[in-house]
Design an enzyme around this catalytic site. Structure first.
Site, PDB file in Angstrom:
ATOM      1  N   HIS A 187       7.243  -2.283   5.984  1.00 37.29           N
ATOM      2  CA  HIS A 187       6.229  -2.242   4.918  1.00 37.29           C
ATOM      3  C   HIS A 187       5.401  -0.948   5.045  1.00 37.29           C
ATOM      4  O   HIS A 187       5.226  -0.212   4.070  1.00 37.29           O
ATOM      5  CB  HIS A 187       5.333  -3.477   5.052  1.00 37.29           C
ATOM      6  CG  HIS A 187       4.160  -3.514   4.115  1.00 37.29           C
ATOM      7  ND1 HIS A 187       4.083  -4.381   3.052  1.00 37.29           N
ATOM      8  CD2 HIS A 187       3.010  -2.793   4.086  1.00 37.29           C
ATOM      9  CE1 HIS A 187       2.940  -4.194   2.413  1.00 37.29           C
ATOM     10  NE2 HIS A 187       2.267  -3.228   3.028  1.00 37.29           N
ATOM     11  N   GLU A 188       4.925  -0.679   6.268  1.00 32.87           N
ATOM     12  CA  GLU A 188       4.079   0.504   6.473  1.00 32.87           C
ATOM     13  C   GLU A 188       4.860   1.794   6.253  1.00 32.87           C
ATOM     14  O   GLU A 188       4.320   2.772   5.733  1.00 32.87           O
ATOM     15  CB  GLU A 188       3.456   0.488   7.869  1.00 32.87           C
ATOM     16  CG  GLU A 188       2.537  -0.697   8.132  1.00 32.87           C
ATOM     17  CD  GLU A 188       1.426  -0.840   7.107  1.00 32.87           C
ATOM     18  OE1 GLU A 188       1.017   0.158   6.483  1.00 32.87           O
ATOM     19  OE2 GLU A 188       0.976  -1.988   6.905  1.00 32.87           O
TER      20      GLU A 188
ATOM     21  N   HIS B 170       4.928   2.689   2.626  1.00 28.89           N
ATOM     22  CA  HIS B 170       3.741   3.456   2.222  1.00 28.89           C
ATOM     23  C   HIS B 170       3.831   4.899   2.722  1.00 28.89           C
ATOM     24  O   HIS B 170       3.626   5.850   1.974  1.00 28.89           O
ATOM     25  CB  HIS B 170       2.474   2.868   2.852  1.00 28.89           C
ATOM     26  CG  HIS B 170       2.035   1.556   2.291  1.00 28.89           C
ATOM     27  ND1 HIS B 170       1.735   1.384   0.963  1.00 28.89           N
ATOM     28  CD2 HIS B 170       1.812   0.361   2.881  1.00 28.89           C
ATOM     29  CE1 HIS B 170       1.347   0.125   0.766  1.00 28.89           C
ATOM     30  NE2 HIS B 170       1.391  -0.512   1.918  1.00 28.89           N
TER      31      HIS B 170
HETATM   32 ZN   LIG Z   1       0.540  -2.303   2.468  1.00 30.62          ZN
END
Ligand SMILES: [Zn+2]
Length: 392
Positions: free
Chosen positions: A68-69, A72
């Site tokens: 997830h990170e 980003h």
């Molecule tokens: Zn996030």
């Protein structure tokens, strides 16, 4: 709030760290999963196997949060925003970015990238669940847990409470609409504070009726509430001080101390007279070599208990304490040395002291600007930012 973290890997050029808190969570969560979730889900499971499955589940969760990170981080990097590191801490992951997006579309893209990755993970575990089932088999229990926890992460991050991902999406859309980052941040941060306060209230309510999960909700609520406020202040400062140089705000001229001055003389003639709380220390050719602050002088042992010292011996020689007249104040505010000491020696191109810039000088300028607001400007393109993009 993340505290000190240990670097454990470097992936795609981005350092990955874990905080001691996270290690605590790994142990606690493995214990809970291994001690109750797996034994309850799979009949006849050996205790050791339960804890092994608990640990495996936590590591899998750790991997999905990292994905997830990285969603980003990689998208942010493509928009030209430097990624400092990815940290795993108490409440999940955080991609620490240096600076803010220059364009609302960039922020929208990188805010959506993390949840998009998690959505893919949820779909994959959903497909896996369809194949192996979520019944009382080892694999079924493993898949069911991952599906549940990733869906929870996805939903939680989409709450429109800045600085969660959903709040960031909201801010970028408002930014597109208003064409003004500080106004968009103000509205998104206000929304974040409302949601934060709501989470705290719900969490306390849950605790009162005996649901211990309420504690987690309240902690996250407090984090959202505090972070929303900090983010909106940081953007307000950047907007107000955009383009302001150190030379414009510093207190000048600078009173300096020659490097060879005995400390006792400096105390008697300067510090004890309450003349200033910091002095640039200069060599014979007038170049600044460091800063001597009242704090450092106060930490000295009494003269009888120490050898005679010169001011150069006890000066703080952190190069971050020296800045140029032309330096951008919003960048200087991000300097760890400035945050630590609260003062900077300002020098001319030859390295000679021309003034001192203190946090008080900056605050004075901010308060003055509130009395006579300048024309709203776009935020500085190079606002090296506080950590942004935190997620639970
Ligand atoms: Zn996030």
């Amino acid at each position: 709030m993340t505290g000190r973290s240990f670097r454990i890997a470097r992936i795609a050029g981005i350092p990955v760290g874990v905080s001691p808190w996270w290690l605590g969570i790994v142990v606690l969560l493995s214990w809970v999963l291994g001690g109750s979730y797996f034994p309850d889900s799979v009949a006849g499971l050996a205790p050791a196997a339960g804890y092994a499955l608990g640990l495996a589940s936590v590591l899998l969760l750790f991997a999905s949060i990292l994905l997830h990170e990285f969603g980003h981080a990689l998208v942010a990097r493509r928009s030209g925003i430097e990624v400092e590191e990815i940290d795993l801490w108490l409440l999940g992951g955080v991609a620490k970015l240096r600076g803010e997006a220059h364009d609302p579309r960039d922020e929208l893209r990188y805010a959506l990238a993390g949840p998009l990755v998690t959505a893919v993970v949820v779909v994959l575990f959903g497909a896996l669940a369809a194949v192996v089932g979520t019944g009382s088999t080892v694999l079924g229990a493993l898949v069911r847990y991952q599906l549940f926890v990733n869906a929870a992460i996805l939903l939680f991050n989409l709450i429109p409470a800045f600085p969660l991902d959903g709040g960031r999406v909201l801010r970028s859309l408002l930014w597109l609409r208003f064409g003004d980052l500080s106004r968009a941040t103000a509205v998104a941060a206000a929304t974040g504070r409302v949601f934060g306060a709501g989470m705290i209230a719900l969490g306390v309510l849950a605790l009162l009726v005996g649901a211990l999960d309420g504690l987690w909700l309240a902690v996250v609520g407090m984090f959202v509430f505090a972070a929303a406020g900090a983010q909106s202040r940081s953007v307000a400062v950047d907007t107000t001080l955009a383009g302001v140089r150190a030379g414009e705000l510093m207190s000048a001229p600078a009173e300096v101390l020659a490097a060879g001055t005995p400390v006792d003389q400096a105390i008697a003639e300067q510090f004890a007279q309450a003349r200033h709380v910091a002095f640039p220390i200069v060599e014979a050719d007038a170049t600044v070599i460091g800063l001597l602050t009242l704090d450092r002088v106060e930490r000295l042992s009494p003269p009888a208990h120490r050898p005679p010292l010169r001011v150069a011996d006890i000066a703080d020689r952190d190069p971050g304490l020296i800045a140029h007249e032309e330096d951008d104040v919003t960048l200087l505010l991000r300097r760890p040395a400035f945050q630590r000491v609260g003062r900077l020696a300002i020098v001319d191109p030859d390295g000679a002291a021309v003034g001192l810039l203190s946090i008080t000088d900056v605050e004075r300028a901010l308060r003055a600007a509130r009395l006579a607001p300048r024309e709203r400007t776009t935020p500085p393109a190079r606002g090296f930012g506080a950590p942004t993009g935190r997620h639970g």
